[in-house]
Each structure stands twice: as structure tokens, then as C-alpha cells.
Design an enzyme around this catalytic site. Structure first.
Site, PDB file in Angstrom:
ATOM      1  CG  MET A   1     -27.407  30.190  55.724  1.00  0.00           C
ATOM      2  SD  MET A   1     -28.934  29.878  56.644  1.00  0.00           S
ATOM      3  CE  MET A   1     -30.119  30.798  55.674  1.00  0.00           C
TER       4      MET A   1
ATOM      5  CG  LEU B   1     -33.316  33.334  53.120  1.00  0.00           C
ATOM      6  CD1 LEU B   1     -32.225  33.513  54.169  1.00  0.00           C
ATOM      7  CD2 LEU B   1     -34.646  33.559  53.793  1.00  0.00           C
TER       8      LEU B   1
ATOM      9  CG  LEU C   1     -34.541  28.493  52.814  1.00  0.00           C
ATOM     10  CD1 LEU C   1     -33.677  27.425  53.470  1.00  0.00           C
ATOM     11  CD2 LEU C   1     -33.870  29.849  52.977  1.00  0.00           C
TER      12      LEU C   1
ATOM     13  NE  ARG D   1     -38.465  38.013  57.907  1.00  0.00           N
ATOM     14  CZ  ARG D   1     -38.837  37.632  59.122  1.00  0.00           C
ATOM     15  NH1 ARG D   1     -40.078  37.725  59.501  1.00  0.00           N
ATOM     16  NH2 ARG D   1     -37.943  37.147  59.974  1.00  0.00           N
TER      17      ARG D   1
ATOM     18  CE1 TYR E   1     -26.928  38.607  60.396  1.00  0.00           C
ATOM     19  CE2 TYR E   1     -28.909  39.407  59.312  1.00  0.00           C
ATOM     20  CZ  TYR E   1     -28.009  38.392  59.566  1.00  0.00           C
ATOM     21  OH  TYR E   1     -28.182  37.152  59.002  1.00  0.00           O
TER      22      TYR E   1
ATOM     23  CB  SER F   1     -23.660  37.135  59.377  1.00  0.00           C
ATOM     24  OG  SER F   1     -23.332  35.781  59.578  1.00  0.00           O
TER      25      SER F   1
ATOM     26  NE  ARG G   1     -29.225  28.455  46.498  1.00  0.00           N
ATOM     27  CZ  ARG G   1     -29.752  29.377  45.696  1.00  0.00           C
ATOM     28  NH1 ARG G   1     -29.162  30.540  45.539  1.00  0.00           N
ATOM     29  NH2 ARG G   1     -30.866  29.132  45.035  1.00  0.00           N
ATOM     30  CE1 TYR G   2     -30.906  31.213  49.384  1.00  0.00           C
ATOM     31  CE2 TYR G   2     -30.127  30.535  51.551  1.00  0.00           C
ATOM     32  CZ  TYR G   2     -30.854  30.284  50.404  1.00  0.00           C
ATOM     33  OH  TYR G   2     -31.542  29.103  50.279  1.00  0.00           O
TER      34      TYR G   2
ATOM     35  CB  CYS H   1     -34.261  19.109  49.224  1.00  0.00           C
ATOM     36  SG  CYS H   1     -34.097  17.328  49.042  1.00  0.00           S
TER      37      CYS H   1
ATOM     38  CG  HIS I   1     -33.364  26.994  60.325  1.00  0.00           C
ATOM     39  ND1 HIS I   1     -34.570  27.030  59.683  1.00  0.00           N
ATOM     40  CD2 HIS I   1     -32.888  28.255  60.299  1.00  0.00           C
ATOM     41  CE1 HIS I   1     -34.816  28.265  59.268  1.00  0.00           C
ATOM     42  NE2 HIS I   1     -33.809  29.035  59.638  1.00  0.00           N
TER      43      HIS I   1
ATOM     44  CG  ASP J   1     -21.668  31.883  67.634  1.00  0.00           C
ATOM     45  OD1 ASP J   1     -22.685  31.253  67.998  1.00  0.00           O
ATOM     46  OD2 ASP J   1     -20.703  32.124  68.366  1.00  0.00           O
TER      47      ASP J   1
ATOM     48  CD  GLU K   1     -30.366  31.448  61.613  1.00  0.00           C
ATOM     49  OE1 GLU K   1     -29.174  31.843  61.689  1.00  0.00           O
ATOM     50  OE2 GLU K   1     -31.027  31.499  60.561  1.00  0.00           O
TER      51      GLU K   1
ATOM     52  CD  GLU L   1     -34.576  31.905  66.007  1.00  0.00           C
ATOM     53  OE1 GLU L   1     -33.768  31.810  65.071  1.00  0.00           O
ATOM     54  OE2 GLU L   1     -35.670  31.306  66.029  1.00  0.00           O
TER      55      GLU L   1
ATOM     56  CB  CYS M   1     -37.963  14.282  48.103  1.00  0.00           C
ATOM     57  SG  CYS M   1     -36.690  15.100  49.051  1.00  0.00           S
TER      58      CYS M   1
ATOM     59  CB  CYS N   1     -38.455  15.659  44.322  1.00  0.00           C
ATOM     60  SG  CYS N   1     -37.503  16.805  43.292  1.00  0.00           S
TER      61      CYS N   1
ATOM     62  CB  CYS O   1     -33.789  17.627  42.444  1.00  0.00           C
ATOM     63  SG  CYS O   1     -34.362  18.919  43.552  1.00  0.00           S
TER      64      CYS O   1
END
Ligand code: FES
Length: 397
Positions: free
Chosen positions: A37, A53, A59, A76, A84, A91, A125-126, A157, A231, A308, A311, A315, A370, A373, A378
């Protein structure tokens, strides 16, 4: 500390012997694309990361996604930027992924000489580097054979599926439409989609747990409760038939078996966002519940992350461990993430080498959608990757 030194020396020895073993080559590399991610490397990247995200309906499915996602991301951003900032200003996931990838590629040259040289690429991905950046780098290198290697050990997924759909969107969809894109459409792809019970992965997590258990008084080693934390997922995703909860549980069972099943344990779930129902119990609630029951020694084990990131560093370390202290618990600790563990780097090299040897484009499990789905991408994505089966020849043993 002794284990840390031994591990570091093992890594150095391994790197030395590989440096002398690697032969120069003009062949384009076999690409091993590490998909994850990602996370913002700097604070100003936080808003775009959150926007990407929350826009991903695989997601976090939201009603009126294109309207709500920008609003949630904007609201947010200040809070997440502070998180961060508290872990060093960004990150570390890219740093660890590059270290893991470099070590893996060096080992692969030795384990699979027929497909050498190997080169690790990163497709987040993000966050940067995203899939399109990764594909451009592969094009510059003249790559003809590539493995999409998820860095989520257990398949969801929401995570691996979303990364594979994005890769398909960037390469496969364009190729189907005959479009000229930055990405080459003549690369032969195969996929490593899950590896949560691979013995090397299981062993590398178990070693880190053993190192943490050694920090408790000897008489209480076997009484420490192992709280495996992964997660969470929205229940709408779980009820669609997502394989992730079962695969995380399988990882936990395999790790417990490797440890000799000496400690009591539970699997709990973290990082819930928003008011909808998510898979529980939540990690924070589990800590509070055990505090009420008079338990003191809990060892948090991140079981679905391979390095690391926020999260673990915020978190788990700054939120939950602090909450536990406020509840009067003095024995709550966290197991170190896999980061630069040479056992883990060896494990991902072994997984990739076995995959190359198998000549398999996709796993049998990957082809099954799935039951609930409704995302057409997919199905097309799975068909596209399966289509490489005929073209991929297994290298000589
Ligand atoms: Fe699982 Fe589409 S959501 S295959």
C-alpha cells in the site's frame, strides 16, 4: 541483542558471498515487483495518500465515494500528518521495501541462475512509487519477464486484489484496447498472490516473537499472552467472501505450531476507520478487556505487516502501549517488525525462486472470485494474468 548481532553478521556474510558469486550480464533483468500500500515519505504527501486511499472502493467501500472520499481525506489530513510527524516525519515503508528487495534480488541470482539477473521494483498503491512509475522504470530496463509479488502475506481483495486490479488497469486494459501506453504490453507476467503459511515467513515471525519473549522473566515466558494483530476489514468486505480473515488465522496457527503452542494467544484486528461495522475484536478493546481481567503480560505481534509503518510505529507503539500503561499494565510489549531480518529476506527470495521454478502464472486460488464480487475488473484481471500461463516456460532446474 545477541540475536540481532548474529542476524546482522549472517546478512553481511551472505551479501559478501553473493557479491563474489554474481556474474555481470547484459540480459534485461527478471523483474520482481513488490506490491504494497505504501505510505507518505514526507508530511506534504499525506493528503494525496489519504485521498488515493479513500477513493479506492476496494479498500474502503463508501456510499457516494467520489464525493465523500475527498471530504474524509481533507478532514483527516491534519490528524494523520501529526501521526507521521510523531514517527519521524514520514513512513519508513519505502526504505524497508527497498532493503528487502535488494537482499531478495541478490539471493535470487544465486537460487535461480537461469532467470538471473533479478531486480526488485516497488509498486505502491497509494504512495510513490506508484504502479505507473514502476512500469516506466521497467520499460527503461527492457524487462520482458516480471513477477507481481504481493508484500501482503495474506490475500485480501482490498489489498493484493486492489494492487493487481491497478496493475491490470495500467497494462492489461490498455493493451486490450490497443492503446500505446508508457507501460510495455509485451512483458510476460506471473503472480505471487499469497504466502502467509510459507515456512520461511512463519519462522522469521516466530524468531522475532522468541526474541521478545526472552525479555520477560524466565518463569513467565509461557504465560505471556500473544496478541496477534492484523489490519481489520469492513464487514461488508468479509461478508462478500474475502479470504483474508481465514488466511490470517492460518498464519497465526502456523506460527503458534512453530513456537510449540506454549503460549495462550488471540487474533485481534486494528485500524478500523469510520462508523460502519468492521471485523473485531479491535486490538485496543482486547487490551482493555484483558486489563479488566487482571492480565499484565501481553505481547503484540504484527502478523500481516512485513515492515514498520504507521500501524506499528504509531498505532501499536504510541497509542495502544500508552493506553496499556495508563491501565496499569506493565508487561505489554510489541514484537519487532520483520524490516531487515535476513531470515525474512531469505524467505521472500525462496518464495520467488520456487515460483520461477514452478512455471505457474497464477495460483489455483487466485482464479476464484469472491461469491459476492460485483467488480467486473476482478474477473478481467484474473483472466488477463491466467492468459500468461501458456507463454511462461519453467527455467531448467
Ligand atoms: Fe473479491 Fe472481486 S471482490 S474477487
Amino acid at each position: 541483542m545477541a540475536i540481532r548481532k548474529a542476524v546482522s553478521s549472517l546478512a553481511k556474510q551472505s551479501a559478501r558471498s553473493l557479491a563474489t558469486a554474481a556474474a555481470p550480464s547484459n540480459k534485461p533483468p527478471t523483474a520482481v515487483v513488490l506490491m504494497n500500500m505504501g505510505g507518505p515519505a514526507t508530511l506534504p504527501e499525506t493528503h494525496q495518500f489519504l485521498l488515493d486511499l479513500f477513493m479506492d472502493d476496494q479498500l474502503i467501500p463508501l456510499p457516494f465515494q467520489s464525493v465523500l472520499a475527498p471530504l474524509i481525506a481533507k478532514r483527516r489530513t491534519p490528524k494523520i500528518e501529526k501521526q507521521y510527524a510523531a514517527i519521524g516525519g514520514g513512513s519508513p515503508i519505502l526504505k524497508w521495501t527497498r532493503i528487502q528487495g535488494k537482499g531478495m534480488a541478490e539471493l535470487l541470482d544465486e537460487l535461480s541462475p537461469a532467470t538471473a539477473p533479478h531486480k526488485a521494483y516497488v509498486a505502491f498503491r497509494y504512495a510513490n512509487p506508484k504502479t505507473e512509475t514502476c512500469l516506466e522504470e521497467m520499460k527503461r530496463d527492457g524487462v520482458k519477464r516480471a513477477i507481481a509479488f504481493t508484500q501482503y502475506p495474506q490475500y485480501s481483495c482490498s489489498t493484493t486484489g486492489s494492487s493487481l486490479n491497478e496493475l491490470y488497469r495500467q497494462v492489461g486494459e490498455a493493451a486490450h484496447k490497443g492503446k500505446e501506453t508508457a507501460a510495455q504490453d509485451d512483458i510476460q507476467w506471473s503472480v505471487i498472490d499469497r504466502w502467509g503459511v510459507h515456512p520461511g515467513f512463519v519462522d522469521s515471525v516466530a524468531r522475532n516473537i522468541e526474541a521478545s519473549l526472552a525479555s520477560y522473566p524466565a518463569e513467565s515466558h509461557d504465560k505471556v499472552v500473544l496478541l496477534f494483530s492484523a489490519h481489520s476489514l469492513p464487514m461488508s468486505v468479509v461478508n462478500r467472501g474475502d479470504p483474508y480473515p481465514a488466511e490470517v488465522a492460518a498464519s497465526v496457527s502456523a506460527i503458534m505450531a512453530r513456537l510449540g503452542n506454549r503460549n495462550p494467544y488471540r487474533l485481534v484486528w486494528q485500524s478500523q476507520v469510520g462508523p460502519s461495522a468492521w471485523l473485531g475484536p479491535q486490538t485496543s478493546d482486547a487490551i482493555k478487556g484483558y486489563a479488566k481481567k487482571g492480565l499484565n503480560d501481553l505481547l503484540l505481534v504484527p502478523v500481516a505487516f512485513t515492515s514498520d509503518h504507521i500501524e506499528t510505529l504509531f498505532e501499536l507503539d504510541l497509542e495502544y502501549l500508552e493506553e496499556a500503561k495508563e491501565l496499569g499494565m506493565t508487561g505489554v510489549k510489541r514484537v519487532e517488525s520483520l524490516n531487515d531480518s535476513p531470515y525474512f529476506i531469505r524467505a521472500i527470495a525462496d518464495i520467488a525462486a520456487a515460483h520461477l521454478k514452478s512455471g505457474q502464472a497464477v495460483s489455483a486460488q487466485m482464479g476464484l472470485r469472491c461469491p459476492g464480487c460485483t467488480n467486473e475488473r476482478c474477473g478481467k484481471q484474473k483472466e488477463w494474468f491466467e492468459g500468461f500461463q501458456e507463454k511462461i516456460a519453467a527455467p531448467a532446474a
